[in-house]
Design an enzyme around this catalytic site. Sequence first.
Site, PDB file in Angstrom:
ATOM      1  NE  ARG A 291      -5.433  -3.072   3.739  1.00 46.93           N
ATOM      2  CZ  ARG A 291      -6.244  -2.020   3.585  1.00 46.93           C
ATOM      3  NH1 ARG A 291      -7.378  -2.437   2.849  1.00 46.93           N
ATOM      4  NH2 ARG A 291      -6.232  -1.013   4.166  1.00 46.93           N
TER       5      ARG A 291
ATOM      6  CB  CYS B 144       1.281   2.294   6.357  1.00 43.36           C
ATOM      7  SG  CYS B 144      -0.183   2.481   7.424  1.00 43.36           S
TER       8      CYS B 144
ATOM      9  CG  HIS C  90      -1.439   2.034   2.281  1.00 41.51           C
ATOM     10  ND1 HIS C  90      -2.500   1.853   2.631  1.00 41.51           N
ATOM     11  CD2 HIS C  90      -0.963   2.409   3.565  1.00 41.51           C
ATOM     12  CE1 HIS C  90      -2.961   1.733   3.630  1.00 41.51           C
ATOM     13  NE2 HIS C  90      -1.977   2.235   4.443  1.00 41.51           N
TER      14      HIS C  90
ATOM     15  CG  ASP D  15      -3.073  -1.336   5.764  1.00 39.16           C
ATOM     16  OD1 ASP D  15      -3.277  -2.657   5.410  1.00 39.16           O
ATOM     17  OD2 ASP D  15      -3.847  -0.592   5.736  1.00 39.16           O
TER      18      ASP D  15
ATOM     19  CB  CYS E 166      -3.534   5.464   4.236  1.00 37.75           C
ATOM     20  SG  CYS E 166      -2.710   5.313   6.007  1.00 37.75           S
TER      21      CYS E 166
HETATM   22 CO    CO Z   1      -2.115   3.143   6.270  1.00 40.44          CO
END
Ligand code: CO
Length: 207
Positions: A44, A40, A96, A42, A99
């Site tokens: 993080r 992803c 994750h 993302d 998400c």
């Molecule tokens: Co995500």
Amino acid sequence: MLDHLKANNRAWSERKTQVDPDFFTRLENQQAPQYLWIGCSDSRVPANEIVGLDPGELFVHRNVANLAPPQDANYLSVLQYSVDVLKVRHIMVVGHYGCGGVAAAVDGQRRGLIDHWLHPIREVHAHHRGELEAIENDRARWDRLVELNVIRQVKNVASDIFVQDAWARGQALSVHGWVYSLSNGIANDLNVTVRKIDDVPEVLGDF
Ligand code: CO
């Protein structure tokens, strides 16, 4: 502009060279990663950092909600290059928990283009509606959809012609499904690893 990032970059380059003077020269001449990470976007979930790999060791493709859509030219180009040219040994689809992309796929709100991108997750949701609706806790249901989405993307990768042709040639290649936890930094293996064509219906038949 962005002076702190430029300063960080200079310091990082210096640290790398201090530990290993030939580091960048070596990388410049060749990359030979054994792993492809499909994760992803993302912020993080920083791929290399999570698995402790240096530049040159991990080929990375990231998009919203770690999808492997069989019509996406970007993903397919990465996949083919990884399999045919770099000859990676392992492909990890890494989702994750928590998400936002997965949540946005099924919350009924309209956001524009992203709703189309996330369409495959609504299909996963529909396919597993019975299992998901039986989960009363909202967070647990969300987490399960994250896992189901990863497994579905593993199936997409393992069903792809590039991957299946590699297996037919006798190339060693495994496709794995992992889920990373933002709360403790641990990536868990969902145990849906596919190592050969015959594994696809056996491991992923219901997905
Ligand atoms: Co995500």
